[in-house]
Design a protein around this motif. Structure first.
Motif, PDB file in Angstrom:
ATOM      1  N   GLY A 167       0.682  -0.543  -0.442  1.00 41.21           N
ATOM      2  CA  GLY A 167      -0.332  -0.002   0.346  1.00 41.21           C
ATOM      3  C   GLY A 167       0.876   1.020  -0.334  1.00 41.21           C
ATOM      4  O   GLY A 167      -0.218   2.319  -0.178  1.00 41.21           O
ATOM      5  N   ASP A 168       2.138   1.062   0.283  1.00 42.25           N
ATOM      6  CA  ASP A 168       2.743   2.262   0.507  1.00 42.25           C
ATOM      7  C   ASP A 168       2.901   3.026  -1.236  1.00 42.25           C
ATOM      8  O   ASP A 168       3.155   2.125  -2.245  1.00 42.25           O
ATOM      9  CB  ASP A 168       4.130   1.830   1.092  1.00 42.25           C
ATOM     10  CG  ASP A 168       4.222   1.770   2.449  1.00 42.25           C
ATOM     11  OD1 ASP A 168       3.120   2.752   2.954  1.00 42.25           O
ATOM     12  OD2 ASP A 168       5.403   1.567   3.120  1.00 42.25           O
ATOM     13  N   GLY A 169       3.132   4.246  -1.327  1.00 38.94           N
ATOM     14  CA  GLY A 169       3.509   4.821  -2.998  1.00 38.94           C
ATOM     15  C   GLY A 169       4.304   5.098  -2.424  1.00 38.94           C
ATOM     16  O   GLY A 169       5.220   5.841  -2.489  1.00 38.94           O
ATOM     17  N   VAL A 170       5.504   5.423  -4.291  1.00 36.09           N
ATOM     18  CA  VAL A 170       6.373   5.784  -4.751  1.00 36.09           C
ATOM     19  C   VAL A 170       6.155   7.105  -5.794  1.00 36.09           C
ATOM     20  O   VAL A 170       5.705   5.980  -6.735  1.00 36.09           O
ATOM     21  CB  VAL A 170       7.378   4.456  -5.247  1.00 36.09           C
ATOM     22  CG1 VAL A 170       8.107   5.002  -5.898  1.00 36.09           C
ATOM     23  CG2 VAL A 170       7.148   3.099  -3.519  1.00 36.09           C
ATOM     24  N   LEU A 171       6.653   7.438  -5.480  1.00 37.70           N
ATOM     25  CA  LEU A 171       6.461   8.866  -6.579  1.00 37.70           C
ATOM     26  C   LEU A 171       7.991   8.422  -7.255  1.00 37.70           C
ATOM     27  O   LEU A 171       8.387   9.009  -7.162  1.00 37.70           O
ATOM     28  CB  LEU A 171       6.110   9.921  -6.671  1.00 37.70           C
ATOM     29  CG  LEU A 171       5.813  11.202  -7.571  1.00 37.70           C
ATOM     30  CD1 LEU A 171       4.818  11.135  -8.359  1.00 37.70           C
ATOM     31  CD2 LEU A 171       5.849  13.053  -7.014  1.00 37.70           C
ATOM     32  N   ILE A 172       7.565   8.008  -8.766  1.00 40.07           N
ATOM     33  CA  ILE A 172       9.041   8.329  -9.578  1.00 40.07           C
ATOM     34  C   ILE A 172       9.179  10.008 -11.055  1.00 40.07           C
ATOM     35  O   ILE A 172       7.853  10.143 -11.321  1.00 40.07           O
ATOM     36  CB  ILE A 172       8.963   7.055 -10.677  1.00 40.07           C
ATOM     37  CG1 ILE A 172       8.865   6.248 -10.201  1.00 40.07           C
ATOM     38  CG2 ILE A 172      10.823   7.441 -11.477  1.00 40.07           C
ATOM     39  CD1 ILE A 172       8.625   4.199 -10.834  1.00 40.07           C
ATOM     40  N   CYS A 173       9.692  10.845 -10.403  1.00 38.33           N
ATOM     41  CA  CYS A 173       8.795  11.730 -10.928  1.00 38.33           C
ATOM     42  C   CYS A 173      10.200  12.873 -11.443  1.00 38.33           C
ATOM     43  O   CYS A 173      11.446  12.716 -11.962  1.00 38.33           O
ATOM     44  CB  CYS A 173       8.560  13.629  -9.636  1.00 38.33           C
ATOM     45  SG  CYS A 173      10.097  13.522  -8.874  1.00 38.33           S
ATOM     46  N   ASP A 174       9.753  13.978 -12.316  1.00 41.31           N
ATOM     47  CA  ASP A 174      10.537  14.565 -13.881  1.00 41.31           C
ATOM     48  C   ASP A 174      11.990  15.364 -12.645  1.00 41.31           C
ATOM     49  O   ASP A 174      10.738  16.094 -11.548  1.00 41.31           O
ATOM     50  CB  ASP A 174      10.345  14.657 -14.723  1.00 41.31           C
ATOM     51  CG  ASP A 174       8.844  15.692 -14.805  1.00 41.31           C
ATOM     52  OD1 ASP A 174       8.965  16.811 -13.660  1.00 41.31           O
ATOM     53  OD2 ASP A 174       8.076  15.618 -15.683  1.00 41.31           O
ATOM     54  N   VAL A 175      12.173  16.300 -13.462  1.00 43.60           N
ATOM     55  CA  VAL A 175      13.425  17.316 -12.518  1.00 43.60           C
ATOM     56  C   VAL A 175      12.019  17.932 -12.535  1.00 43.60           C
ATOM     57  O   VAL A 175      12.419  18.945 -11.535  1.00 43.60           O
ATOM     58  CB  VAL A 175      14.206  17.931 -13.130  1.00 43.60           C
ATOM     59  CG1 VAL A 175      15.682  17.117 -13.102  1.00 43.60           C
ATOM     60  CG2 VAL A 175      13.509  18.871 -14.635  1.00 43.60           C
ATOM     61  N   GLY A 176      10.780  18.515 -12.984  1.00 42.94           N
ATOM     62  CA  GLY A 176       9.912  19.737 -13.000  1.00 42.94           C
ATOM     63  C   GLY A 176       9.063  19.050 -11.760  1.00 42.94           C
ATOM     64  O   GLY A 176       8.065  19.894 -11.316  1.00 42.94           O
ATOM     65  N   MET A 177       8.793  18.086 -11.327  1.00 44.15           N
ATOM     66  CA  MET A 177       7.583  18.351 -10.492  1.00 44.15           C
ATOM     67  C   MET A 177       7.967  18.446  -8.739  1.00 44.15           C
ATOM     68  O   MET A 177       8.942  18.395  -8.870  1.00 44.15           O
ATOM     69  CB  MET A 177       6.940  16.288 -10.324  1.00 44.15           C
ATOM     70  CG  MET A 177       5.998  16.095  -8.911  1.00 44.15           C
ATOM     71  SD  MET A 177       4.517  15.859  -9.945  1.00 44.15           S
ATOM     72  CE  MET A 177       3.702  14.890  -9.248  1.00 44.15           C
ATOM     73  N   VAL A 211      11.462   9.341  -5.994  1.00 44.63           N
ATOM     74  CA  VAL A 211      12.538   8.852  -7.099  1.00 44.63           C
ATOM     75  C   VAL A 211      13.064  10.065  -7.598  1.00 44.63           C
ATOM     76  O   VAL A 211      12.052  10.339  -8.825  1.00 44.63           O
ATOM     77  CB  VAL A 211      12.408   7.810  -6.706  1.00 44.63           C
ATOM     78  CG1 VAL A 211      13.911   7.100  -8.172  1.00 44.63           C
ATOM     79  CG2 VAL A 211      12.273   6.666  -6.656  1.00 44.63           C
ATOM     80  N   ARG A 212      13.177  10.782  -7.622  1.00 50.89           N
ATOM     81  CA  ARG A 212      13.398  11.770  -8.481  1.00 50.89           C
ATOM     82  C   ARG A 212      14.346  11.822  -9.867  1.00 50.89           C
ATOM     83  O   ARG A 212      15.751  12.020  -9.600  1.00 50.89           O
ATOM     84  CB  ARG A 212      14.111  13.357  -7.664  1.00 50.89           C
ATOM     85  CG  ARG A 212      13.675  14.178  -8.645  1.00 50.89           C
ATOM     86  CD  ARG A 212      14.310  15.890  -8.245  1.00 50.89           C
ATOM     87  NE  ARG A 212      14.898  16.684  -8.650  1.00 50.89           N
ATOM     88  CZ  ARG A 212      15.593  18.226  -9.334  1.00 50.89           C
ATOM     89  NH1 ARG A 212      16.741  17.653  -8.591  1.00 50.89           N
ATOM     90  NH2 ARG A 212      15.958  18.535 -10.083  1.00 50.89           N
ATOM     91  N   THR A 213      14.123  11.680 -11.088  1.00 53.18           N
ATOM     92  CA  THR A 213      14.750  11.584 -12.383  1.00 53.18           C
ATOM     93  C   THR A 213      15.473  12.526 -12.590  1.00 53.18           C
ATOM     94  O   THR A 213      15.056  13.668 -12.107  1.00 53.18           O
ATOM     95  CB  THR A 213      14.538  10.644 -13.218  1.00 53.18           C
ATOM     96  OG1 THR A 213      13.776  11.783 -13.828  1.00 53.18           O
ATOM     97  CG2 THR A 213      13.503   9.650 -12.828  1.00 53.18           C
ATOM     98  N   GLY A 214      16.048  12.612 -13.904  1.00 53.96           N
ATOM     99  CA  GLY A 214      16.646  13.572 -14.319  1.00 53.96           C
ATOM    100  C   GLY A 214      16.252  14.208 -15.485  1.00 53.96           C
ATOM    101  O   GLY A 214      15.944  15.056 -16.746  1.00 53.96           O
ATOM    102  N   GLU A 215      14.866  13.433 -16.144  1.00 53.40           N
ATOM    103  CA  GLU A 215      13.847  13.794 -16.582  1.00 53.40           C
ATOM    104  C   GLU A 215      13.461  15.102 -17.294  1.00 53.40           C
ATOM    105  O   GLU A 215      13.198  15.179 -16.171  1.00 53.40           O
ATOM    106  CB  GLU A 215      12.470  12.714 -16.986  1.00 53.40           C
ATOM    107  CG  GLU A 215      11.838  12.562 -18.190  1.00 53.40           C
ATOM    108  CD  GLU A 215      12.516  12.513 -19.282  1.00 53.40           C
ATOM    109  OE1 GLU A 215      12.693  12.877 -20.118  1.00 53.40           O
ATOM    110  OE2 GLU A 215      12.702  10.635 -18.931  1.00 53.40           O
ATOM    111  N   ALA A 216      14.170  15.535 -18.153  1.00 54.20           N
ATOM    112  CA  ALA A 216      13.642  17.057 -18.513  1.00 54.20           C
ATOM    113  C   ALA A 216      11.950  16.957 -19.367  1.00 54.20           C
ATOM    114  O   ALA A 216      12.128  18.040 -20.321  1.00 54.20           O
ATOM    115  CB  ALA A 216      15.185  18.230 -19.395  1.00 54.20           C
TER     116      ALA A 216
END
Length: 129
Positions: A21-31, A110-115
């Motif tokens: 039930g835990d949430g994991v946010l994978i996000c781009d650099v702007g989020m 988890v912050r990625t380098g996605e732009a």
């Protein structure tokens, strides 16, 4: 020393602490990163590591029972939308503002380098049995 899987010690440790039930946010650099969840920032340079690389690495490690992305990804970033649809059957979509609100309840970001825009997904952990 680990020889396979996620080698980043901060991320590997954070993943080991997750439960059903835990949430994991994978996000781009702007989020916007919400206050509260543990953050592992992998961003090095624009595009490095990519959203796809991080998503695939996490999907190799996690049991995922659900996922949510922003409606806006379909028009603003069709490549990422196709990637999510292929990797996450049953993916739910909500307005981006709602995804940001949901992300405040995540246990891990988890912050990625996605732009590229809207390359964000909230994964919900399942169980392996």
């Amino acid at each position: 020393m680990k020889k396979a899987g996620i080698l980043n010690r901060h991320l590997a440790g954070a993943l080991a602490e997750l439960g059903h039930g835990d949430g994991v946010l994978i996000c781009d650099v702007g989020m916007p990163v919400p206050a509260g969840p543990r953050v592992v920032d992998l961003a090095f340079r624009a595009g490095v590591p990519s959203f796809a690389e991080v998503l695939d690495g996490l999907l190799d490690e996690l049991v995922v029972e659900g996922a949510t992305a922003a409606d806006e990804i379909r028009d603003a970033n069709p490549e990422a939308a196709r990637l999510l649809a292929a990797r996450l059957p049953g993916l739910a979509h909500v307005p981006h503002d709602e995804l940001k609100a949901l992300s405040t309840g995540a246990r891990l970001v988890v912050r990625t380098g996605e732009a590229r825009p809207y390359a964000n997904v909230l994964l919900w952990c399942g169980v392996f049995f």
